[in-house]
Design a protein around this motif. Structure first.
Motif, PDB file in Angstrom:
ATOM      1  N   ILE A 100       0.863  -1.235   0.027  1.00 42.85           N
ATOM      2  CA  ILE A 100       0.155   0.021   0.047  1.00 42.85           C
ATOM      3  C   ILE A 100       0.736   1.097   0.073  1.00 42.85           C
ATOM      4  O   ILE A 100       2.021   1.465   1.030  1.00 42.85           O
ATOM      5  N   THR A 101       0.653   1.998  -0.848  1.00 41.53           N
ATOM      6  CA  THR A 101       1.353   3.524  -0.998  1.00 41.53           C
ATOM      7  C   THR A 101       0.321   4.525  -0.760  1.00 41.53           C
ATOM      8  O   THR A 101      -0.956   4.508  -0.921  1.00 41.53           O
ATOM      9  N   ALA A 102       0.804   5.652  -0.234  1.00 36.14           N
ATOM     10  CA  ALA A 102      -0.150   6.837   0.050  1.00 36.14           C
ATOM     11  C   ALA A 102       0.895   8.167   0.265  1.00 36.14           C
ATOM     12  O   ALA A 102       2.114   7.950   0.632  1.00 36.14           O
ATOM     13  N   ASP A 103       0.249   9.360  -0.093  1.00 39.77           N
ATOM     14  CA  ASP A 103       0.900  10.434   0.271  1.00 39.77           C
ATOM     15  C   ASP A 103       0.872  11.013   1.618  1.00 39.77           C
ATOM     16  O   ASP A 103      -0.359  10.738   2.349  1.00 39.77           O
ATOM     17  N   PHE A 104       1.731  11.588   2.331  1.00 41.03           N
ATOM     18  CA  PHE A 104       1.922  11.815   3.619  1.00 41.03           C
ATOM     19  C   PHE A 104       2.486  13.079   3.808  1.00 41.03           C
ATOM     20  O   PHE A 104       3.714  13.410   3.339  1.00 41.03           O
ATOM     21  N   ASN A 105       1.740  14.286   4.586  1.00 38.09           N
ATOM     22  CA  ASN A 105       2.333  15.421   4.950  1.00 38.09           C
ATOM     23  C   ASN A 105       2.400  15.472   6.453  1.00 38.09           C
ATOM     24  O   ASN A 105       2.423  16.983   6.758  1.00 38.09           O
ATOM     25  N   GLY A 106       2.503  14.517   7.151  1.00 35.70           N
ATOM     26  CA  GLY A 106       2.602  14.772   8.798  1.00 35.70           C
ATOM     27  C   GLY A 106       4.021  14.638   9.110  1.00 35.70           C
ATOM     28  O   GLY A 106       4.750  14.609   8.487  1.00 35.70           O
ATOM     29  N   ASN A 107       4.302  14.612  10.582  1.00 37.93           N
ATOM     30  CA  ASN A 107       5.618  14.642  11.124  1.00 37.93           C
ATOM     31  C   ASN A 107       5.924  13.235  11.388  1.00 37.93           C
ATOM     32  O   ASN A 107       5.185  12.252  11.160  1.00 37.93           O
ATOM     33  N   ASP A 108       7.063  13.250  12.229  1.00 35.20           N
ATOM     34  CA  ASP A 108       7.576  11.657  12.667  1.00 35.20           C
ATOM     35  C   ASP A 108       6.568  11.084  13.647  1.00 35.20           C
ATOM     36  O   ASP A 108       6.344   9.890  13.597  1.00 35.20           O
ATOM     37  N   GLU A 109       6.010  12.169  14.416  1.00 34.64           N
ATOM     38  CA  GLU A 109       5.167  11.500  15.631  1.00 34.64           C
ATOM     39  C   GLU A 109       3.664  10.900  15.010  1.00 34.64           C
ATOM     40  O   GLU A 109       3.437   9.808  15.267  1.00 34.64           O
ATOM     41  N   VAL A 110       3.124  11.543  13.918  1.00 37.55           N
ATOM     42  CA  VAL A 110       2.048  10.803  13.191  1.00 37.55           C
ATOM     43  C   VAL A 110       2.427   9.584  12.348  1.00 37.55           C
ATOM     44  O   VAL A 110       1.713   8.621  12.804  1.00 37.55           O
ATOM     45  N   MET A 111       3.746   9.617  11.840  1.00 41.28           N
ATOM     46  CA  MET A 111       4.084   8.332  11.187  1.00 41.28           C
ATOM     47  C   MET A 111       4.169   7.220  12.068  1.00 41.28           C
ATOM     48  O   MET A 111       3.757   6.159  11.975  1.00 41.28           O
ATOM     49  N   SER A 112       4.766   7.622  13.344  1.00 40.71           N
ATOM     50  CA  SER A 112       4.894   6.499  14.416  1.00 40.71           C
ATOM     51  C   SER A 112       3.569   6.096  14.810  1.00 40.71           C
ATOM     52  O   SER A 112       3.191   4.750  15.350  1.00 40.71           O
ATOM     53  N   SER A 113       2.702   6.851  14.977  1.00 43.51           N
ATOM     54  CA  SER A 113       1.207   6.487  15.491  1.00 43.51           C
ATOM     55  C   SER A 113       0.624   5.590  14.553  1.00 43.51           C
ATOM     56  O   SER A 113      -0.219   4.831  14.876  1.00 43.51           O
ATOM     57  N   ILE A 114       0.934   5.826  13.317  1.00 43.68           N
ATOM     58  CA  ILE A 114       0.208   5.095  12.191  1.00 43.68           C
ATOM     59  C   ILE A 114       0.815   3.619  12.449  1.00 43.68           C
ATOM     60  O   ILE A 114      -0.090   2.660  12.565  1.00 43.68           O
ATOM     61  N   LEU A 115       2.109   3.475  12.552  1.00 45.80           N
ATOM     62  CA  LEU A 115       2.759   2.285  12.625  1.00 45.80           C
ATOM     63  C   LEU A 115       2.249   1.543  13.942  1.00 45.80           C
ATOM     64  O   LEU A 115       1.884   0.196  13.986  1.00 45.80           O
ATOM     65  N   GLU A 116       2.062   2.233  15.045  1.00 43.96           N
ATOM     66  CA  GLU A 116       1.439   1.768  16.238  1.00 43.96           C
ATOM     67  C   GLU A 116       0.031   1.266  16.144  1.00 43.96           C
ATOM     68  O   GLU A 116      -0.465   0.331  16.683  1.00 43.96           O
ATOM     69  N   ARG A 117      -0.795   1.957  15.532  1.00 45.10           N
ATOM     70  CA  ARG A 117      -2.241   1.566  15.255  1.00 45.10           C
ATOM     71  C   ARG A 117      -2.328   0.165  14.349  1.00 45.10           C
ATOM     72  O   ARG A 117      -2.993  -0.679  14.787  1.00 45.10           O
ATOM     73  N   LEU A 118      -1.445   0.159  13.403  1.00 41.75           N
ATOM     74  CA  LEU A 118      -1.396  -1.159  12.935  1.00 41.75           C
ATOM     75  C   LEU A 118      -0.972  -2.393  13.420  1.00 41.75           C
ATOM     76  O   LEU A 118      -1.581  -3.365  13.252  1.00 41.75           O
ATOM     77  N   ILE A 119       0.023  -2.294  14.420  1.00 40.69           N
ATOM     78  CA  ILE A 119       0.548  -3.344  15.211  1.00 40.69           C
ATOM     79  C   ILE A 119      -0.644  -3.622  16.328  1.00 40.69           C
ATOM     80  O   ILE A 119      -0.758  -4.661  16.530  1.00 40.69           O
ATOM     81  N   MET A 120      -1.297  -2.563  16.804  1.00 41.53           N
ATOM     82  CA  MET A 120      -2.393  -2.911  17.710  1.00 41.53           C
ATOM     83  C   MET A 120      -3.508  -3.558  17.052  1.00 41.53           C
ATOM     84  O   MET A 120      -4.220  -4.562  17.804  1.00 41.53           O
TER      85      MET A 120
END
Length: 312
Positions: free
Chosen positions: A261-281
């Motif tokens: 899956i690919t997507a455009d992203f205009n957030g910061n590192d904290e948002v990036m970390s949050s996405i990964l954390e949600r996927l793992i949860m």
């Protein structure tokens, strides 16, 4: 270490350097990026005291370089993009000649040449004739020549030009060693990926003007307002898509083959970390989670307007 203020160099009505201002800090490897005719070499020659400017200021280590050329030349090691011809001169003799220019003689000269040859990996070539060296060896010898008087500022014009990949790697390693020794290095090159790896800061020059400058990351972030993220999972790609759509910082989500899956992203590192954390949860088995940013070549082409680059 180097400050350039409002530098101008005219040839008739043509401005080779047009109101250029730069600040290079001590210990940096600073990259000059620009097309042929952008003003890189002209600027380097003015800073090195080899060419007079029309107007502007140049300060090297706090010294007015335009008014104190003899004083600042001992602080500068300049390496041109063309080595020159030295018939019937051996490598060691070549360095001895330049050492004599700086009144370095006797045991000091012998130790200096020994150390310089070791630094540029030419110890086994000390008795070879200069004209018999490969292009890469000549470039490394020219760099050794620049270091004879132990300058604080190195100005290198296309030092890797014409080199094979092995020679370019050797040159990069030498430059990193020199940086670790406290040298400040200004380098121009058309091999843009290597500048991205090597330089702490870069400036993109066009038409004698500084178009954009900063760290490589700052320049890329300025040019590319959005990044792309790529996520590969073992299964549940639809669940990943639904999760991504919950974030306002994510757009243009696409599913590729093999659960990528690919997507455009205009957030910061904290948002990036949050996405990964949600996927793992959500117990999604993530195989790969990376950002895809433009490279320096693409940034260069976008800035100078050479071609249309697809947004990332």
């Amino acid at each position: 270490m180097l400050k350039i203020n409002n530098l101008v160099k005219k040839y008739g009505n043509f401005k080779a350097v047009d109101d250029l201002s730069l600040h290079v800090k001590k210990g940096e490897i600073y990259g000059f990026v620009g097309p042929n005719g952008a003003g890189k070499t002209t600027t380097m020659k003015i800073v090195s005291g080899l060419l007079a400017c029309t107007s502007g200021e140049v300060y090297i280590d706090g010294i007015d370089a335009l008014k104190n050329r003899r004083l600042v030349k001992r602080k500068i090691g300049y390496m041109p993009d063309f080595f020159g011809v030295y018939d019937d001169l051996k490598v060691e003799e070549y360095l001895e000649f330049y050492a004599s220019i700086y009144d370095i003689e006797g045991k000091e000269k012998d130790e200096l040449i020994k150390d310089l040859l070791a630094l540029v990996n030419l110890t086994d070539k000390k008795d070879a004739y200069v004209d018999d060296l490969s292009r890469g060896m000549k470039q490394r010898l020219c760099l050794a020549r620049c270091l004879v008087h132990n300058p604080e500022l190195l100005i290198l014009d296309e030092p890797a030009s014409g080199m094979d990949p092995k020679s370019r790697i050797e040159m990069k390693n030498i430059l990193r060693t020199l940086k670790d020794m406290g040298k400040t290095i200004i380098i121009s090159s058309h091999i843009l990926p290597e500048l991205a790896e090597l330089c702490t800061n870069i400036v993109i020059i066009q038409g004698g003007k500084a178009i954009i400058s900063g760290t490589v990351k700052e320049v890329m972030d300025n040019v590319y307002k959005t990044k792309s993220i790529k996520i590969k999972v073992i299964e549940n790609a639809d669940n990943v898509i639904n999760t991504l759509k919950e974030y306002v910082e994510v757009s243009n989500v696409k599913t590729l083959v093999n659960n990528i899956i690919t997507a455009d992203f205009n957030g910061n590192d904290e948002v990036m970390s949050s996405i990964l954390e949600r996927l793992i949860m959500k117990k999604i088995k993530v195989v790969d989670f990376t950002t895809m940013e433009g490279n320096l070549e693409e940034v260069f082409m976008k800035v100078i307007g050479g071609e249309n680059i697809e947004e990332h």
